[in-house]
Design a protein around this motif. Structure first.
Motif, PDB file in Angstrom:
ATOM      1  N   GLY A  94       0.038 -54.713  11.059  1.00  0.00           N
ATOM      2  CA  GLY A  94       0.831 -54.708  13.124  1.00  0.00           C
ATOM      3  C   GLY A  94       1.845 -55.125  13.154  1.00  0.00           C
ATOM      4  N   LYS A  95       2.766 -54.629  12.355  1.00  0.00           N
ATOM      5  CA  LYS A  95       4.175 -54.589  12.004  1.00  0.00           C
ATOM      6  C   LYS A  95       5.043 -54.204  13.528  1.00  0.00           C
ATOM      7  CE  LYS A  95       8.190 -52.295  10.306  1.00  0.00           C
ATOM      8  NZ  LYS A  95       8.820 -50.821   9.604  1.00  0.00           N
ATOM      9  N   ASP A  96       4.708 -53.223  14.195  1.00  0.00           N
ATOM     10  CA  ASP A  96       5.135 -53.511  16.035  1.00  0.00           C
ATOM     11  C   ASP A  96       4.903 -54.525  16.565  1.00  0.00           C
ATOM     12  OD1 ASP A  96       6.114 -51.055  15.134  1.00  0.00           O
ATOM     13  OD2 ASP A  96       5.291 -49.975  15.791  1.00  0.00           O
ATOM     14  N   ALA A  97       3.681 -55.418  17.192  1.00  0.00           N
ATOM     15  CA  ALA A  97       3.290 -55.829  17.654  1.00  0.00           C
ATOM     16  C   ALA A  97       3.847 -57.295  16.352  1.00  0.00           C
ATOM     17  CB  ALA A  97       1.991 -56.058  17.384  1.00  0.00           C
ATOM     18  N   LEU A  98       3.921 -57.930  15.720  1.00  0.00           N
ATOM     19  CA  LEU A  98       4.105 -58.494  14.755  1.00  0.00           C
ATOM     20  C   LEU A  98       6.247 -58.855  14.951  1.00  0.00           C
ATOM     21  CD1 LEU A  98       3.609 -61.188  13.315  1.00  0.00           C
ATOM     22  CD2 LEU A  98       4.552 -60.021  11.147  1.00  0.00           C
ATOM     23  N   LEU A  99       6.571 -57.901  15.264  1.00  0.00           N
ATOM     24  CA  LEU A  99       8.145 -57.543  15.688  1.00  0.00           C
ATOM     25  C   LEU A  99       8.673 -57.988  16.759  1.00  0.00           C
ATOM     26  CD1 LEU A  99       9.488 -54.763  13.460  1.00  0.00           C
ATOM     27  CD2 LEU A  99       9.997 -56.726  13.107  1.00  0.00           C
ATOM     28  N   VAL A 100       7.985 -57.471  17.576  1.00  0.00           N
ATOM     29  CA  VAL A 100       8.038 -57.955  19.090  1.00  0.00           C
ATOM     30  C   VAL A 100       7.859 -59.174  19.173  1.00  0.00           C
ATOM     31  CG1 VAL A 100       7.159 -58.202  21.419  1.00  0.00           C
ATOM     32  CG2 VAL A 100       7.277 -56.502  20.075  1.00  0.00           C
ATOM     33  N   ALA A 101       6.233 -60.520  18.436  1.00  0.00           N
ATOM     34  CA  ALA A 101       6.483 -62.049  18.838  1.00  0.00           C
ATOM     35  C   ALA A 101       7.702 -62.125  18.000  1.00  0.00           C
ATOM     36  CB  ALA A 101       4.729 -61.916  18.220  1.00  0.00           C
ATOM     37  N   ALA A 102       7.741 -61.786  16.788  1.00  0.00           N
ATOM     38  CA  ALA A 102       8.521 -62.131  16.484  1.00  0.00           C
ATOM     39  C   ALA A 102      10.317 -62.675  16.633  1.00  0.00           C
ATOM     40  CB  ALA A 102       8.934 -61.945  14.809  1.00  0.00           C
ATOM     41  N   ALA A 122       2.988 -56.340   3.066  1.00  0.00           N
ATOM     42  CA  ALA A 122       4.059 -55.702   4.127  1.00  0.00           C
ATOM     43  C   ALA A 122       4.069 -56.541   4.830  1.00  0.00           C
ATOM     44  CB  ALA A 122       2.924 -55.193   4.915  1.00  0.00           C
ATOM     45  N   ARG A 123       3.705 -57.663   5.628  1.00  0.00           N
ATOM     46  CA  ARG A 123       4.280 -58.496   7.113  1.00  0.00           C
ATOM     47  C   ARG A 123       5.117 -59.307   6.618  1.00  0.00           C
ATOM     48  NH1 ARG A 123      -1.772 -59.834   7.982  1.00  0.00           N
ATOM     49  NH2 ARG A 123      -2.704 -58.081   9.006  1.00  0.00           N
ATOM     50  N   VAL A 124       5.364 -60.221   4.795  1.00  0.00           N
ATOM     51  CA  VAL A 124       6.384 -60.214   4.725  1.00  0.00           C
ATOM     52  C   VAL A 124       7.587 -59.777   4.394  1.00  0.00           C
ATOM     53  CG1 VAL A 124       7.420 -61.353   2.393  1.00  0.00           C
ATOM     54  CG2 VAL A 124       5.110 -62.529   3.473  1.00  0.00           C
ATOM     55  N   VAL A 125       7.183 -59.011   3.784  1.00  0.00           N
ATOM     56  CA  VAL A 125       8.561 -57.549   3.933  1.00  0.00           C
ATOM     57  C   VAL A 125       9.417 -57.166   4.850  1.00  0.00           C
ATOM     58  CG1 VAL A 125       9.596 -55.859   2.807  1.00  0.00           C
ATOM     59  CG2 VAL A 125       8.160 -57.012   1.634  1.00  0.00           C
ATOM     60  N   CYS A 126       8.234 -57.651   6.380  1.00  0.00           N
ATOM     61  CA  CYS A 126       8.667 -57.123   7.263  1.00  0.00           C
ATOM     62  C   CYS A 126       9.447 -57.723   8.189  1.00  0.00           C
ATOM     63  CB  CYS A 126       8.097 -56.511   8.117  1.00  0.00           C
ATOM     64  SG  CYS A 126       7.654 -56.403   9.784  1.00  0.00           S
ATOM     65  N   LEU A 127       8.923 -59.342   7.791  1.00  0.00           N
ATOM     66  CA  LEU A 127       9.981 -60.225   8.789  1.00  0.00           C
ATOM     67  C   LEU A 127      10.979 -60.450   8.265  1.00  0.00           C
ATOM     68  CD1 LEU A 127       6.461 -62.597   8.973  1.00  0.00           C
ATOM     69  CD2 LEU A 127       7.797 -61.242  10.641  1.00  0.00           C
ATOM     70  N   VAL A 128      11.317 -61.074   6.946  1.00  0.00           N
ATOM     71  CA  VAL A 128      12.423 -61.266   6.027  1.00  0.00           C
ATOM     72  C   VAL A 128      13.412 -60.964   6.306  1.00  0.00           C
ATOM     73  CG1 VAL A 128      10.995 -62.075   4.535  1.00  0.00           C
ATOM     74  CG2 VAL A 128      11.951 -60.131   3.594  1.00  0.00           C
ATOM     75  N   LEU A 130      14.273 -59.473   9.273  1.00  0.00           N
ATOM     76  CA  LEU A 130      14.923 -60.178  10.491  1.00  0.00           C
ATOM     77  C   LEU A 130      16.352 -61.267  10.693  1.00  0.00           C
ATOM     78  CD1 LEU A 130      11.514 -60.336  12.316  1.00  0.00           C
ATOM     79  CD2 LEU A 130      13.186 -58.764  12.744  1.00  0.00           C
ATOM     80  N   ASP A 131      16.967 -61.169  10.852  1.00  0.00           N
ATOM     81  CA  ASP A 131      18.536 -62.391  10.816  1.00  0.00           C
ATOM     82  C   ASP A 131      17.864 -63.491  12.292  1.00  0.00           C
ATOM     83  OD1 ASP A 131      20.447 -64.173  10.613  1.00  0.00           O
ATOM     84  OD2 ASP A 131      21.705 -62.420  12.154  1.00  0.00           O
ATOM     85  N   ARG A 157      17.595 -66.626   7.941  1.00  0.00           N
ATOM     86  CA  ARG A 157      18.492 -67.660   7.803  1.00  0.00           C
ATOM     87  C   ARG A 157      17.192 -68.288   7.118  1.00  0.00           C
ATOM     88  NH1 ARG A 157      20.193 -68.413  12.745  1.00  0.00           N
ATOM     89  NH2 ARG A 157      19.248 -66.137  13.218  1.00  0.00           N
ATOM     90  N   ALA A 158      16.867 -68.410   5.951  1.00  0.00           N
ATOM     91  CA  ALA A 158      15.583 -69.310   5.071  1.00  0.00           C
ATOM     92  C   ALA A 158      15.919 -70.539   4.923  1.00  0.00           C
ATOM     93  CB  ALA A 158      15.127 -68.245   4.759  1.00  0.00           C
TER      94      ALA A 158
END
Length: 365
Positions: A94-102, A122-128, A130-131, A157-158
């Motif tokens: 759900g990469k696209d929808a998750l990126l919108v929410a993020a 895949a979700r972890v790799v996608c989210l990290v 992001l700045d 920035r984690a």
């Protein structure tokens, strides 16, 4: 990770003795001022973890918290804490929808109850990538530990919040063995080394939790074995996520978070006993922990009223009570002329007194 950093000189670290105070919370603030947090996690059999993280963020003061969890458990998660809002994740990442929410979120908490499926990876790799301010906990850390090296695409920035077992798995990314020291100095050295290697704030959990950013270190002195139960780490992630969402700098957010988390654990332990208190009890104790830490009750900038405000409040209260008396008197004695004369004067004066200092909470109509 090919570069090995093994030369931490404890004497050159800045030892922070006390965590910063919580920021004052404006009396007239709205939810948009207090941060939007996205919690990404959950899996079959692990619906409690993201729910606890989300509830902790709300109790800590977030304006809005969204859970992104598998569709099959979303309804149950929202039933546990109906103040949360939800986002259903399908079997695909759900990469696209998750990126919108993020992108909408002010801070993201990744990992509670997530599992280690290919979709979770895949979700972890996608989210990290992001700045964004981010908390990485639990399975997010386990997923990263499976990489050959610390990801070069890591932009977040984690704040990383490993317990000793998770830290042991992350050690291989620094060319170290799985052993994690139990003494303060050894834990300080390890947390500082990891912070420098990964370029992130490290919260090495345990008795006397260590917070390090590579240059500074803080050793927490709150908490007890009340927190030695499943779910306590998810609560900490939610607390820190809330603070990040309110633009608190990561190292400060981590220090404040671990201190208040420990205090909340102590409060819950006193009420329910260290043996019997649950993670949900720690969440319920967060407001009292914040009040005790910042002495928020009536003498902080958050809620205190000045003497002039108090006088205005008392005057407004008397005027409104008098206007209510006028209304009742006119109704009983049927004197519309008196009502028409007196009510506008008293009511308008009372409302003007209130408006001068916004909403005075002590007014009773």
């Amino acid at each position: 990770m090919k570069e090995r950093i093994d030369s931490v000189d404890p004497a050159r670290l800045e030892r922070v003795a006390a965590a910063p105070r919580l920021r004052a919370r404006p009396v007239d603030g709205h939810k948009g001022l207090f941060g939007r947090v996205l919690v990404v996690g959950g899996s079959e059999g692990m619906l409690g973890a993201p729910s606890l993280a989300g509830a902790a963020a709300l109790r800590m003061g977030s304006g809005l918290v969204q859970l992104a969890v598998p569709r099959s458990i979303l309804q149950a998660c929202l039933t546990l804490t109906p103040e949360l809002i939800g986002m259903a994740l399908g079997k695909a990442s759900g990469k696209d929808a998750l990126l919108v929410a993020a992108e909408k979120a002010d801070a993201i908490v990744v990992g509670p109850g997530m599992g280690r499926s290919s979709e979770a990876h895949a979700r972890v790799v996608c989210l990290v990538r992001l700045d964004k301010p981010m908390v990485l906990d639990a399975d997010a850390l386990n997923i990263l530990s499976e990489e050959k090296r610390w990801p070069s695409f890591f932009k977040a920035r984690a704040v990383l919040t490993p317990h000793p077992g998770e830290m042991g798995r992350l050690n291989k990314l620094m060319g170290r063995g799985p052993d994690v020291p139990t003494d303060d100095e050894g834990r300080i050295e390890l947390a500082t080394t990891a912070s420098r290697a990964f370029g992130q704030v490290i919260v090495l959990k345990g008795h006397r939790t260590v917070v390090a950013d590579g240059r500074r270190v803080y050793v927490n002195d709150t908490g007890d074995s009340t927190l030695s139960k499943a779910g306590a780490g998810d609560v900490l992630s939610g607390i820190i996520g809330c603070l990040l969402g309110q633009t608190v700098e990561p190292f400060e957010a981590a220090m404040i978070g671990v201190r208040l988390h420990g205090l909340a654990g102590e409060i819950a332990g006193k009420k329910w006993g260290r043996r019997g208190a649950l993670a949900r009890d720690v969440i319920e104790a967060i407001p009292e922990a914040a009040r005790q830490e910042n002495n928020e009750c009536r003498n902080s900038n958050d809620e205190s009223m000045t003497k002039s405000e108090s006088r205005i409040s008392q005057t407004a209260n008397l005027l409104i009570r008098y206007s209510s008396f006028v209304i009742r008197h006119c109704a009983v004695h049927r004197t519309p002329i008196l009502f028409n004369m007196m009510y506008p004067i008293t009511h308008t004066a009372a409302r003007a007194a209130i408006d001068r200092k916004m909403a005075i909470a002590s007014i009773v109509v």
